[in-house]
Motif scaffolding. Structure first.
Motif, PDB file in Angstrom:
ATOM      1  N   PHE A  67       0.850  -1.194   0.000  1.00 18.43           N
ATOM      2  CA  PHE A  67       0.000   0.000   0.000  1.00 18.43           C
ATOM      3  C   PHE A  67       0.883   1.241   0.000  1.00 18.43           C
ATOM      4  O   PHE A  67       1.764   1.384   0.848  1.00 18.43           O
ATOM      5  CB  PHE A  67      -0.895   0.022   1.240  1.00 18.43           C
ATOM      6  N   GLY A  68       0.625   2.122  -0.961  1.00 13.97           N
ATOM      7  CA  GLY A  68       1.355   3.367  -1.012  1.00 13.97           C
ATOM      8  C   GLY A  68       2.786   3.192  -1.496  1.00 13.97           C
ATOM      9  O   GLY A  68       3.103   2.209  -2.157  1.00 13.97           O
ATOM     10  N   PRO A  69       3.664   4.159  -1.118  1.00 13.85           N
ATOM     11  CA  PRO A  69       3.347   5.311  -0.276  1.00 13.85           C
ATOM     12  C   PRO A  69       2.308   6.234  -0.917  1.00 13.85           C
ATOM     13  O   PRO A  69       2.340   6.464  -2.125  1.00 13.85           O
ATOM     14  CB  PRO A  69       4.696   6.018  -0.105  1.00 13.85           C
ATOM     15  N   GLN A  70       1.396   6.733  -0.075  1.00 14.66           N
ATOM     16  CA  GLN A  70       0.259   7.483  -0.590  1.00 14.66           C
ATOM     17  C   GLN A  70       0.682   8.729  -1.366  1.00 14.66           C
ATOM     18  O   GLN A  70      -0.024   9.156  -2.277  1.00 14.66           O
ATOM     19  CB  GLN A  70      -0.656   7.891   0.560  1.00 14.66           C
ATOM     20  N   THR A  78       4.994  -0.634   2.334  1.00 13.01           N
ATOM     21  CA  THR A  78       5.658  -0.563   1.046  1.00 13.01           C
ATOM     22  C   THR A  78       6.386  -1.852   0.697  1.00 13.01           C
ATOM     23  O   THR A  78       6.524  -2.758   1.526  1.00 13.01           O
ATOM     24  CB  THR A  78       6.663   0.592   1.041  1.00 13.01           C
ATOM     25  N   CYS A  79       6.899  -1.889  -0.523  1.00 17.92           N
ATOM     26  CA  CYS A  79       7.695  -3.043  -0.956  1.00 17.92           C
ATOM     27  C   CYS A  79       8.948  -3.186  -0.099  1.00 17.92           C
ATOM     28  O   CYS A  79       9.359  -4.309   0.214  1.00 17.92           O
ATOM     29  CB  CYS A  79       8.063  -2.887  -2.428  1.00 17.92           C
ATOM     30  N   ASP A  80       9.570  -2.081   0.288  1.00 13.71           N
ATOM     31  CA  ASP A  80      10.739  -2.166   1.175  1.00 13.71           C
ATOM     32  C   ASP A  80      10.359  -2.805   2.512  1.00 13.71           C
ATOM     33  O   ASP A  80      11.111  -3.619   3.063  1.00 13.71           O
ATOM     34  CB  ASP A  80      11.337  -0.781   1.413  1.00 13.71           C
ATOM     35  N   ASP A  81       9.193  -2.437   3.045  1.00 12.53           N
ATOM     36  CA  ASP A  81       8.716  -3.056   4.285  1.00 12.53           C
ATOM     37  C   ASP A  81       8.541  -4.564   4.092  1.00 12.53           C
ATOM     38  O   ASP A  81       8.885  -5.360   4.971  1.00 12.53           O
ATOM     39  CB  ASP A  81       7.372  -2.454   4.712  1.00 12.53           C
ATOM     40  N   ARG A 107      10.389 -15.690  -2.026  1.00 14.82           N
ATOM     41  CA  ARG A 107       9.530 -15.227  -3.109  1.00 14.82           C
ATOM     42  C   ARG A 107       8.180 -14.781  -2.556  1.00 14.82           C
ATOM     43  O   ARG A 107       7.793 -15.202  -1.475  1.00 14.82           O
ATOM     44  CB  ARG A 107       9.309 -16.344  -4.136  1.00 14.82           C
ATOM     45  N   ALA A 108       7.478 -13.985  -3.351  1.00 16.86           N
ATOM     46  CA  ALA A 108       6.160 -13.533  -2.900  1.00 16.86           C
ATOM     47  C   ALA A 108       5.277 -13.200  -4.092  1.00 16.86           C
ATOM     48  O   ALA A 108       5.757 -12.883  -5.176  1.00 16.86           O
ATOM     49  CB  ALA A 108       6.295 -12.308  -1.995  1.00 16.86           C
ATOM     50  N   VAL A 109       3.986 -13.256  -3.836  1.00 12.67           N
ATOM     51  CA  VAL A 109       2.978 -12.840  -4.797  1.00 12.67           C
ATOM     52  C   VAL A 109       2.214 -11.673  -4.181  1.00 12.67           C
ATOM     53  O   VAL A 109       1.604 -11.817  -3.114  1.00 12.67           O
ATOM     54  CB  VAL A 109       2.010 -13.981  -5.148  1.00 12.67           C
ATOM     55  N   ILE A 110       2.272 -10.528  -4.837  1.00  8.73           N
ATOM     56  CA  ILE A 110       1.563  -9.356  -4.361  1.00  8.73           C
ATOM     57  C   ILE A 110       0.173  -9.354  -4.975  1.00  8.73           C
ATOM     58  O   ILE A 110       0.015  -9.236  -6.196  1.00  8.73           O
ATOM     59  CB  ILE A 110       2.304  -8.060  -4.721  1.00  8.73           C
ATOM     60  N   VAL A 111      -0.826  -9.520  -4.137  1.00  8.63           N
ATOM     61  CA  VAL A 111      -2.218  -9.422  -4.568  1.00  8.63           C
ATOM     62  C   VAL A 111      -2.600  -7.948  -4.445  1.00  8.63           C
ATOM     63  O   VAL A 111      -2.568  -7.379  -3.351  1.00  8.63           O
ATOM     64  CB  VAL A 111      -3.123 -10.307  -3.702  1.00  8.63           C
ATOM     65  N   HIS A 112      -2.912  -7.344  -5.564  1.00  6.91           N
ATOM     66  CA  HIS A 112      -3.163  -5.900  -5.557  1.00  6.91           C
ATOM     67  C   HIS A 112      -4.234  -5.544  -4.539  1.00  6.91           C
ATOM     68  O   HIS A 112      -5.296  -6.165  -4.484  1.00  6.91           O
ATOM     69  CB  HIS A 112      -3.590  -5.440  -6.949  1.00  6.91           C
ATOM     70  N   SER A 165       4.975  -1.219  -9.547  1.00  7.93           N
ATOM     71  CA  SER A 165       6.263  -0.669  -9.138  1.00  7.93           C
ATOM     72  C   SER A 165       7.059  -1.683  -8.320  1.00  7.93           C
ATOM     73  O   SER A 165       8.269  -1.854  -8.522  1.00  7.93           O
ATOM     74  CB  SER A 165       6.046   0.616  -8.333  1.00  7.93           C
ATOM     75  N   ALA A 166       6.374  -2.375  -7.419  1.00 12.15           N
ATOM     76  CA  ALA A 166       7.048  -3.393  -6.616  1.00 12.15           C
ATOM     77  C   ALA A 166       7.540  -4.539  -7.488  1.00 12.15           C
ATOM     78  O   ALA A 166       8.681  -5.016  -7.330  1.00 12.15           O
ATOM     79  CB  ALA A 166       6.094  -3.910  -5.546  1.00 12.15           C
ATOM     80  N   LEU A 167       6.712  -4.996  -8.419  1.00 10.23           N
ATOM     81  CA  LEU A 167       7.111  -6.106  -9.282  1.00 10.23           C
ATOM     82  C   LEU A 167       8.341  -5.749 -10.099  1.00 10.23           C
ATOM     83  O   LEU A 167       9.249  -6.579 -10.277  1.00 10.23           O
ATOM     84  CB  LEU A 167       5.962  -6.476 -10.220  1.00 10.23           C
ATOM     85  N   ARG A 168       8.392  -4.557 -10.585  1.00  8.53           N
ATOM     86  CA  ARG A 168       9.533  -4.152 -11.419  1.00  8.53           C
ATOM     87  C   ARG A 168      10.806  -4.002 -10.607  1.00  8.53           C
ATOM     88  O   ARG A 168      11.903  -4.117 -11.156  1.00  8.53           O
ATOM     89  CB  ARG A 168       9.191  -2.855 -12.156  1.00  8.53           C
TER      90      ARG A 168
END
Length: 299
Positions: free
Chosen positions: A39-42, A59-62, A74-79, A92-95
Motif C-alpha cells: 500500500f502506497g506510499p500514498q 511498502t515493498c521495502d517493508d 519469493r512472494a505474490v503481491i495481490v493488488h 512498481s514493486a514487481l519491477r
C-alpha cells in the motif's frame, strides 16, 4: 475517480505488527508467500476514492524486510483493494524485484490485449474479484476476465465475503477454462467446518485440475485463539485431497483485521502444525507456487 457511496466513508485500517519475531520453523529454499499486499506510499500512489478501507503505508521495502526476517525468498503481491483498479503500486514493486515477485491484478473486464500483455510482462499472473472490498472487480466480471486473460495463462482469484458465495458461483467456475484460486480457504469458518455445504462444494471443485486453495488469513476464520486448532480438520482435508493444489500466504499487512493483529513470525510457525510432512511442505511452499506463478526454478 468517483466519490465513495454517500453516507459511507473508508474505515481506518490498523497496520501490521512492525516487530515480527524470527520463526522457529525454517522455510525451505525458494519458499513463496503467495498472499501479500503493498500500500502506497500514498504520496506517490494515492488510494482510490471508492475504497472501503484506508490502510497505513506498507511498502515493498517493508515487505522485503519482513521476508528477510521470516526466511521467505519469493512472494505474490495481490493488488490491494485500497488502490482500486490503479495497479501502479503493485507494478512498481514487481519491477523492483522481477525474479522474486509476481502479482495478481485488480482490473475490470474490457482491457485491450495490449494492456493485458503489458501487465503480464510486468509480472502479473492473475486477476482478483472480490465481494469484500469496493472499488475493484466483482464476480460479474468473471466470465469476461476468464476469456480475456486465458491465452496469457492467467488464473482467477476469488475473494469471498462469506462462504455461501462459493456455492453460488461454483456453476460458473465449472464452465470457465481458466485455473482459479479460492482465497482464504473460500472464507469457510471453523464453525461451518468439513460438513458444511461450502466445504463440500470446495472439495468438488478441488477434484478438477483447475482449482487451487490458498491457506491464508485463517486466523480470521477461527473461533479459537492461536494456534487456531479448530481450523485443522479443513486444512488437513484439503492437503490430503490435493497436495499439488494448495498454496500458503501470510496476508501481510493484514488489512481489515477484526481480530488481534497477528505476528507474522507466529503465522510461519503454524506451517508444521498445518503441514507436518516435509515433502508436502516442499510442495505447498515451493513447488506449487512456482508452477502457478511461473517462477524460474533457478531464480
Amino acid at each position: 475517480m468517483t466519490s465513495p457511496t454517500p453516507g459511507m466513508s473508508p474505515k481506518p485500517c490498523p497496520g501490521p505488527d512492525r516487530h515480527p519475531k524470527r520463526p522457529a520453523f525454517v522455510m525451505p529454499p525458494g519458499a513463496c508467500d503467495t498472499h501479500v499486499h503493498v500500500f502506497g506510499p500514498q504520496a506517490t500512489f494515492p488510494f482510490s476514492d471508492q475504497r472501503s478501507y484506508t490502510p497505513e503505508d506498507c511498502t515493498c521495502d517493508d515487505l522485503m524486510q519482513l521476508h528477510a526476517t521470516l526466511g521467505i525468498d519469493r512472494a505474490v503481491i495481490v493488488h490491494g483493494g485500497a488502490h482500486g483498479t490503479d495497479n501502479r503500486a503493485t507494478l512498481s514493486a514487481l519491477r523492483s524485484h522481477p525474479t522474486r515477485l509476481r502479482g495478481v491484478a485488480v482490473i475490470a473486464s474490457g482491457l485491450s490485449p495490449g494492456e493485458l500483455e503489458d501487465l503480464h510482462r510486468a509480472g502479473m499472473r492473475g486477476c482478483r474479484m472480490s465481494t469484500v472490498v469496493s472499488g475493484g472487480a466483482s464476480f460479474a466480471h468473471l466470465r469476461g476476465l476468464a476469456e480475456e486473460t486465458f491465452d496469457l495463462g492467467w488464473h482467477l482469484v476469488l475473494h469471498f465475503n462469506k462462504a455461501t458465495e462459493l456455492v453460488d458461483v461454483a456453476p460458473q467456475l465449472l464452465t470457465v477454462r481458466s485455473p482459479f484460486v479460492l482465497d482464504h480457504l473460500a472464507r469457510i469458518s471453523a464453525a461451518e467446518g468439513v460438513d458444511s455445504e461450502p466445504f463440500r462444494t470446495l472439495l468438488r471443485l478441488l477434484d478438477t485440475d483447475r482449482c487451487w486453495i490458498k491457506l491464508a488469513s485463517l486466523y480470521r476464520l477461527s473461533a479459537e485463539p492461536y494456534p487456531h486448532r479448530d481450523m485443522l480438520p479443513m486444512i488437513h482435508r484439503v492437503i490430503e485431497a490435493r497436495p499439488d493444489r494448495i498454496i500458503w500466504g501470510s496476508n501481510w499487512p493484514h488489512p481489515i483485521c477484526p481480530v488481534p493483529m497477528p505476528n507474522d513470525g507466529d503465522l510461519v510457525d503454524l506451517i508444521p502444525l498445518w503441514i507436518p510432512d516435509e515433502a508436502a511442505q516442499q510442495r505447498v511452499l515451493v513447488d506449487n507456487p512456482a508452477a502457478l506463478y511461473g517462477f524460474d526454478s533457478n531464480g
